[in-house]
Write a protein that holds these residues in place. Structure first.
Motif, short mmCIF file in Angstrom:
data_model
loop_
_atom_site.label_atom_id
_atom_site.label_comp_id
_atom_site.label_asym_id
_atom_site.label_seq_id
_atom_site.Cartn_x
_atom_site.Cartn_y
_atom_site.Cartn_z
N TYR A 22 38.24 79.16 13.07
CA TYR A 22 38.36 77.81 13.29
C TYR A 22 36.83 77.55 14.13
CZ TYR A 22 38.94 79.36 17.93
OH TYR A 22 38.86 79.99 19.84
N THR A 36 39.28 72.61 12.58
CA THR A 36 39.83 72.93 11.93
C THR A 36 38.43 73.54 10.72
OG1 THR A 36 41.76 72.08 12.15
CG2 THR A 36 41.10 73.19 10.26
N GLY A 46 40.65 67.96 12.25
CA GLY A 46 40.84 68.72 13.49
C GLY A 46 40.37 68.40 14.96
N THR A 48 39.30 68.16 18.47
CA THR A 48 39.97 68.10 19.77
C THR A 48 39.44 68.58 20.44
OG1 THR A 48 41.76 68.69 20.78
CG2 THR A 48 40.55 70.52 19.52
N GLU A 53 44.88 73.09 22.00
CA GLU A 53 45.19 71.85 20.02
C GLU A 53 44.79 72.03 18.89
OE1 GLU A 53 44.83 68.39 21.49
OE2 GLU A 53 46.19 67.88 23.37
N GLN A 55 43.46 73.75 15.23
CA GLN A 55 44.09 74.17 14.25
C GLN A 55 43.56 75.22 13.22
OE1 GLN A 55 46.09 71.05 12.25
NE2 GLN A 55 48.07 70.79 14.22
#
Length: 338
Positions: A22, A36, A46, A48, A53, A55
């Motif tokens: 990631y 992500t 993704g 965040t 959290e 992914q």
């Protein structure tokens, strides 16, 4: 050598590579966001602010053994994925600004609520205002918290930044072996990557190459230093007259069979558009083919395929083997010239 002979001789020296990773963008103001990656339109996926959290994304490629100590060659974008830092920054700042505008709207609403509550308290005087006083206190706390968030978002979007890739795991699976989940892959580490020429070296953590796995021979371009341009052109015309690629096209999607994962061999011819950096050929390739060895009719690796980066009109590209030789030297890796 024929395609069948090359596959029989070197097929077990090719591995399926699984990389789980990631990304993050860290602002000098102290704010960090995780994501992500980017989709086909270049948009961040993704995003965040909570690392719990995030992914991770799982991608696949191909590699091949260079020695008996578990060293494997592949593409840099397979073993050490990177994102365009400037583009990522622009995308994140745009999203932060959008979020800041939403927060500013909420902040205005909270200020309006505070004004209304203050007017009510003034209207009622000291009697019967306990409930409104409590609401006023709570709303002010929310307003201050929102103001702090707006300020933090503004500071973050205007500060310096760095984009980083975080590798969760690099694993490999040998040809004709069984894998059904991430834990079935043998763990590897990144030794060195050349992002400019898109080649990389990884190594099995146990520093061993399976007994049945074949070390693939590299075409030794180091001798070019003592050759004229005409001599090099003559050698390459013969060397590249027919090319073969052993790859895990589409990763496990295509390679997975009831008898385990199986690599595929394809063949083609070199294009006249070949240059000093890349070899262009008619061998078809797909995502998952990245990092595959491209071999000559003599069974020597002459290029490292990088599918999915540069393809046009049915042609694909491979990084010339001299850049892999260069990386091997920089990494101080001994290879087995079998």
């Amino acid at each position: 050598m024929t395609a069948e002979q090359i596959m029989t001789e070197y097929g077990d020296g090719v591995v399926l590579i699984q990389t789980v990773y990631y990304h993050s963008i860290h602002f000098k103001s102290g704010v960090t966001f995780y994501f992500t990656g980017t989709d086909s339109d270049g948009d961040i996926t993704g995003l965040t602010g909570d690392i719990d959290e995030v992914q991770p994304v799982t991608s696949y490629g191909t590699g091949f053994y260079l020695n008996r100590e578990g060293v494997i060659a592949t593409n840099a974008h397979v073993a050490a994925p990177k994102e365009n830092e400037e583009a990522i920054h622009t995308q994140v700042v745009n999203q932060l600004n959008q979020y800041r505008h939403e927060c500013e709207s909420s902040l205005n609403q909270l200020n309006d609520q505070i004004s209304s509550l203050q007017n009510i308290i003034i209207q009622y005087g000291l009697s019967g205002t306990y409930e409104y006083q409590a609401q006023l206190k709570e709303t002010r706390e929310k307003r201050d918290e929102m103001q702090g968030l707006v300020s933090a978002l503004n500071d973050a979007s205007n500060s310096n930044y760095s984009v980083n890739t975080h590798t969760v795991s690099i694993g490999i699976a040998g040809n004709n072996t069984y894998v059904t989940k991430t834990s079935d892959f043998t763990e590897c580490i990144l030794l060195k990557a050349d992002q400019v020429h898109d080649v990389a070296l990884i190594q099995r953590k146990d520093k061993t190459t399976p007994e049945k796995a074949k070390v693939l021979p590299l075409y030794d371009t180091r001798e070019f230093d003592q050759m004229s341009k005409d001599e090099i052109a003559s050698v390459e015309e013969d060397m590249y007259s027919k090319l073969y690629m052993i790859a895990f096209n589409l990763g496990p999607s295509l390679a997975l069979t009831s008898d385990g994962i199986k690599a595929q061999i394809t063949q083609g011819e070199v294009s006249q558009k070949t240059d000093k950096t890349k070899i262009m050929y008619t061998i078809p390739s797909l995502h998952g083919s990245s990092g595959s060895p491209v071999l000559s009719k003599y069974g020597q690796v002459v290029a490292v395929n990088f599918a999915g980066l540069d393809t046009t009109q049915g042609f694909n590209y491979g990084v010339r083997i001299q850049y892999l030789w260069q990386l091997i030297k920089e990494a101080d890796v001994d290879i087995d010239e079998e």
